[in-house]
Scaffold this active site. Structure first.
Site, PDB file in Angstrom:
ATOM      1  N   ASN A  38      -7.365  -1.540 -16.960  1.00 31.04           N
ATOM      2  CA  ASN A  38      -6.279  -1.636 -15.981  1.00 31.04           C
ATOM      3  C   ASN A  38      -4.937  -1.732 -16.692  1.00 31.04           C
ATOM      4  O   ASN A  38      -4.642  -0.872 -17.531  1.00 31.04           O
ATOM      5  CB  ASN A  38      -6.523  -2.704 -14.905  1.00 31.04           C
ATOM      6  CG  ASN A  38      -6.652  -4.122 -15.360  1.00 31.04           C
ATOM      7  OD1 ASN A  38      -7.692  -4.532 -15.876  1.00 31.04           O
ATOM      8  ND2 ASN A  38      -5.625  -4.924 -15.150  1.00 31.04           N
ATOM      9  N   ASP A  39      -4.088  -2.685 -16.401  1.00 33.07           N
ATOM     10  CA  ASP A  39      -2.666  -2.669 -16.780  1.00 33.07           C
ATOM     11  C   ASP A  39      -2.395  -2.203 -18.211  1.00 33.07           C
ATOM     12  O   ASP A  39      -3.022  -2.698 -19.161  1.00 33.07           O
ATOM     13  CB  ASP A  39      -2.074  -4.072 -16.679  1.00 33.07           C
ATOM     14  CG  ASP A  39      -2.244  -4.708 -15.327  1.00 33.07           C
ATOM     15  OD1 ASP A  39      -2.864  -4.090 -14.443  1.00 33.07           O
ATOM     16  OD2 ASP A  39      -1.762  -5.835 -15.152  1.00 33.07           O
ATOM     17  N   GLN A  55      -5.390  -3.820 -20.480  1.00 33.44           N
ATOM     18  CA  GLN A  55      -6.399  -4.754 -20.013  1.00 33.44           C
ATOM     19  C   GLN A  55      -7.746  -4.040 -20.019  1.00 33.44           C
ATOM     20  O   GLN A  55      -7.897  -2.963 -19.436  1.00 33.44           O
ATOM     21  CB  GLN A  55      -6.045  -5.243 -18.617  1.00 33.44           C
ATOM     22  CG  GLN A  55      -4.825  -6.149 -18.568  1.00 33.44           C
ATOM     23  CD  GLN A  55      -5.107  -7.524 -19.166  1.00 33.44           C
ATOM     24  OE1 GLN A  55      -5.604  -8.414 -18.503  1.00 33.44           O
ATOM     25  NE2 GLN A  55      -4.796  -7.681 -20.444  1.00 33.44           N
ATOM     26  N   PHE A  98      -4.726 -11.914 -20.839  1.00 38.16           N
ATOM     27  CA  PHE A  98      -4.069 -11.163 -19.780  1.00 38.16           C
ATOM     28  C   PHE A  98      -2.858 -10.395 -20.320  1.00 38.16           C
ATOM     29  O   PHE A  98      -2.532 -10.445 -21.502  1.00 38.16           O
ATOM     30  CB  PHE A  98      -3.672 -12.100 -18.645  1.00 38.16           C
ATOM     31  CG  PHE A  98      -4.787 -12.408 -17.674  1.00 38.16           C
ATOM     32  CD1 PHE A  98      -6.114 -12.113 -17.968  1.00 38.16           C
ATOM     33  CD2 PHE A  98      -4.522 -13.018 -16.455  1.00 38.16           C
ATOM     34  CE1 PHE A  98      -7.141 -12.396 -17.073  1.00 38.16           C
ATOM     35  CE2 PHE A  98      -5.536 -13.302 -15.549  1.00 38.16           C
ATOM     36  CZ  PHE A  98      -6.848 -13.001 -15.860  1.00 38.16           C
ATOM     37  N   SER A  99      -2.174  -9.715 -19.432  1.00 40.79           N
ATOM     38  CA  SER A  99      -1.163  -8.723 -19.808  1.00 40.79           C
ATOM     39  C   SER A  99      -0.003  -9.313 -20.605  1.00 40.79           C
ATOM     40  O   SER A  99       0.295 -10.504 -20.526  1.00 40.79           O
ATOM     41  CB  SER A  99      -0.620  -8.033 -18.557  1.00 40.79           C
ATOM     42  OG  SER A  99      -1.602  -7.232 -17.958  1.00 40.79           O
ATOM     43  N   ARG A 165       2.372 -15.507 -15.799  1.00 38.13           N
ATOM     44  CA  ARG A 165       1.752 -14.472 -16.630  1.00 38.13           C
ATOM     45  C   ARG A 165       2.629 -13.230 -16.832  1.00 38.13           C
ATOM     46  O   ARG A 165       3.653 -13.050 -16.199  1.00 38.13           O
ATOM     47  CB  ARG A 165       0.424 -14.042 -16.005  1.00 38.13           C
ATOM     48  CG  ARG A 165       0.477 -13.521 -14.566  1.00 38.13           C
ATOM     49  CD  ARG A 165      -0.945 -13.257 -14.077  1.00 38.13           C
ATOM     50  NE  ARG A 165      -1.019 -12.819 -12.690  1.00 38.13           N
ATOM     51  CZ  ARG A 165      -1.186 -13.637 -11.664  1.00 38.13           C
ATOM     52  NH1 ARG A 165      -1.281 -14.943 -11.870  1.00 38.13           N
ATOM     53  NH2 ARG A 165      -1.256 -13.162 -10.423  1.00 38.13           N
ATOM     54  N   TRP A 303      -5.867  -2.033  -7.004  1.00 38.99           N
ATOM     55  CA  TRP A 303      -6.827  -3.090  -6.716  1.00 38.99           C
ATOM     56  C   TRP A 303      -7.346  -2.980  -5.278  1.00 38.99           C
ATOM     57  O   TRP A 303      -6.715  -2.390  -4.417  1.00 38.99           O
ATOM     58  CB  TRP A 303      -6.173  -4.461  -6.900  1.00 38.99           C
ATOM     59  CG  TRP A 303      -5.783  -4.775  -8.310  1.00 38.99           C
ATOM     60  CD1 TRP A 303      -4.526  -4.844  -8.821  1.00 38.99           C
ATOM     61  CD2 TRP A 303      -6.664  -5.075  -9.402  1.00 38.99           C
ATOM     62  NE1 TRP A 303      -4.553  -5.168 -10.164  1.00 38.99           N
ATOM     63  CE2 TRP A 303      -5.859  -5.315 -10.550  1.00 38.99           C
ATOM     64  CE3 TRP A 303      -8.060  -5.157  -9.530  1.00 38.99           C
ATOM     65  CZ2 TRP A 303      -6.412  -5.636 -11.791  1.00 38.99           C
ATOM     66  CZ3 TRP A 303      -8.598  -5.478 -10.774  1.00 38.99           C
ATOM     67  CH2 TRP A 303      -7.782  -5.719 -11.874  1.00 38.99           C
TER      68      TRP A 303
END
Length: 513
Positions: A38-39, A55, A98-99, A165, A303
């Site tokens: 993902n990201d 990610q 995480f990102s 985040r 998502w």
């Protein structure tokens, strides 16, 4: 300690990447070798290469404890996958790395990311998210012993500890700055600004902007950069309420044009709009390269929807958009594909004619194409083209000249992609208002097996989406309800190693009907 290591991830990829099905795998968009992507993270230019982290959960085609996958490129199109950069193996990130972003400092590549720790899945209030560093050479990265460098104690009053985040870091006037997504006690999003002299010790500057429940919920993946004399803020608000043709997806990406006060942290914006009007575009990130270009790349997925490639057992899910060059004209942000994509063109075909009704273009059909299309209405009120057309399938691009709207319809594109209930039941259609330029609608369209990206009028509006048609749905058909003049240039697109690009492959020719 976490249960995942970099070595375990890399070993798993080598053992299992041969299991990935290729039917819908993109040819010139980046997708991970296996598993879930993902990201985009750490999108940066370092030591002469473009670096793209993301990610990543390699172990299945679904989200899981996030790693940072890694690839590099010389030209932003042909990417070489590298070993996984970081894995959730420390107490502060054991449930996910995480990102975040990357920056070059004294010849080293510094990653700033969010450590995610979820000690009790039954109680989301116990989640803690903190900001961490890893330093490397472009291949191997080591986390700092003093992580996290921005802990929960650095949050201002009213900020929830469990949603903090996605840091974006940059340097200005001798200091480092980071914008970080946060959630306020009213359950809506805000962006916080921090300052540092060395990337290790950070001071809170202030709240840049706050939703106040007027502009979605949690604000994810902020990115701030200068374009001319303005500061552009890009963010990904969750659950932003639909506004006519805008914000139709369950989550959105918006851009704001304004100015940041570096002393107080306050950001005042003059204009805001959605960045992409398609179905699948989220969490974009930008870099500035050695040519001075501001380039953006996003996750071409969304998502809370099914992903056919994963459902079909193909062992992968998620891809990136084409990298795009950003420019600002007044308060409008334009996006255009990087020029390097033109090096992958072959089999050029042109078509020019007047049209009234329908016409199939058999010489132009294909799955991995670039199309440059110009429509000049001479009486038609509705016109457009259908791509990836088969007996039962078609993806429809149409323009309504009477109201000035362009529509993208994937309701019959192939495998069904079910929209989330919160998306309002729009039945596979997205629409954007856009005028003609000197009486002409200009489109630049990229097809890549399971995706389509549309750039309208030099990229003043874009639409990015996934589609999953059958392998034999390759047709292209023009249509209009009156007279329209049409000009089309078509190229096949593929990676250089997949095409001999013989001289006869790249000779241009015209098609007449």
């Amino acid at each position: 300690m976490g249960n995942f290591t970099v070595q375990q991830a890399n070993d798993y990829i080598k053992r299992n990447e041969h299991l990935v099905h290729q039917d819908y795998r993109p040819g010139y968009h980046y997708a991970a070798d296996i598993g879930w992507l993902n990201d985009p993270n750490g999108f940066s230019f370092f030591a002469g290469d473009y670096h793209l982290f993301y990610q990543y959960h390699p172990y299945q085609a679904a989200p899981g404890p996030m790693h940072w996958g890694h690839a590099k490129s010389k030209d932003l199109i042909q990417w070489d996958s590298l070993p996984v950069a970081i894995a959730p193996d420390a107490p502060y990130d054991r449930d996910g790395c995480f990102s975040g972003t990357a920056i070059e400092v004294d010849g080293q590549h510094v990653l700033m990311y969010t450590g995610h720790h979820n000690p009790d899945p039954e109680d989301p209030g116990k989640i803690r998210q903190t900001q961490c560093l890893a330093i490397g050479d472009g291949i191997t990265y080591t986390k700092l012993d003093e992580n996290p460098v921005i802990g929960s104690d650095a949050l201002p009053a009213g900020a929830l500890l469990q949603d903090f985040r996605d840091p974006k870091v940059w340097r200005k006037n001798g200091s480092y700055y980071s914008v970080i997504g946060s959630r306020y006690e009213d359950d809506s999003g805000q962006i916080l600004l921090y300052r540092s002299s060395d990337l290790r010790s950070w001071q809170y500057v202030g709240v840049m902007s706050r939703s106040g429940n007027r502009f979605g919920k949690m604000w994810e993946c902020p990115d701030l950069f200068e374009l001319g004399d303005r500061d552009v803020l890009i963010l990904s608000p969750q659950y932003l309420e639909r506004d006519g043709e805008r914000f139709c997806n369950v989550h959105s990406v918006t851009y704001m044009i304004g100015k940041l006060d570096y002393e107080t942290g306050a950001y005042e914006y003059e204009y805001a709009d959605e960045l992409d009007y398609g179905f699948d575009y989220y969490a974009p990130q930008t870099l500035i390269d050695d040519k001075g270009r501001r380039i953006i790349i996003g996750w071409m997925q969304m998502w809370d929807r099914n992903i056919p490639a994963a459902q079909l057992g193909h062992q992968w899910a998620g891809m990136m958009t084409l990298p795009r060059v950003l420019s600002r004209r007044g308060n409008l942000l334009y996006q255009e594909p990087v020029k390097e994509i033109e090096d992958y063109r072959s089999h050029h075909v042109t078509f020019q004619s007047k049209l009234n009704g329908k016409r199939s273009l058999h010489e132009m059909e294909g799955k991995q194409l670039e199309l440059k299309v110009a429509f000049k209405p001479l009486g038609a009120s509705t016109f457009g083209l259908k791509v990836r057309k088969g007996k039962e399938e078609e993806t429809v691009l149409s323009y309504d000249a009477e109201v000035g709207t362009f529509s993208f319809d994937r309701s019959r594109s192939g495998h069904v992609i079910q929209e989330a209930p919160t998306e309002g039941g729009i039945n596979g259609v997205r629409t954007v208002s856009v005028g003609l330029e000197d009486g002409v609608l200009n489109l630049r369209i990229f097809l890549d097996l399971s995706s389509i990206e549309i750039f309208i009028n030099d990229g003043v509006k874009t639409m990015s989406s996934t589609i999953y048609p059958s392998g034999d749905s390759n047709g292209i058909e023009l249509f209009s309800d009156g007279e329209v003049e049409v000009t089309i240039d078509r190229w096949k697109l593929c990676h250089k190693e997949n095409s001999k690009r013989m001289e006869e492959d790249i000779i241009s020719h015209s098609v007449s009907f």
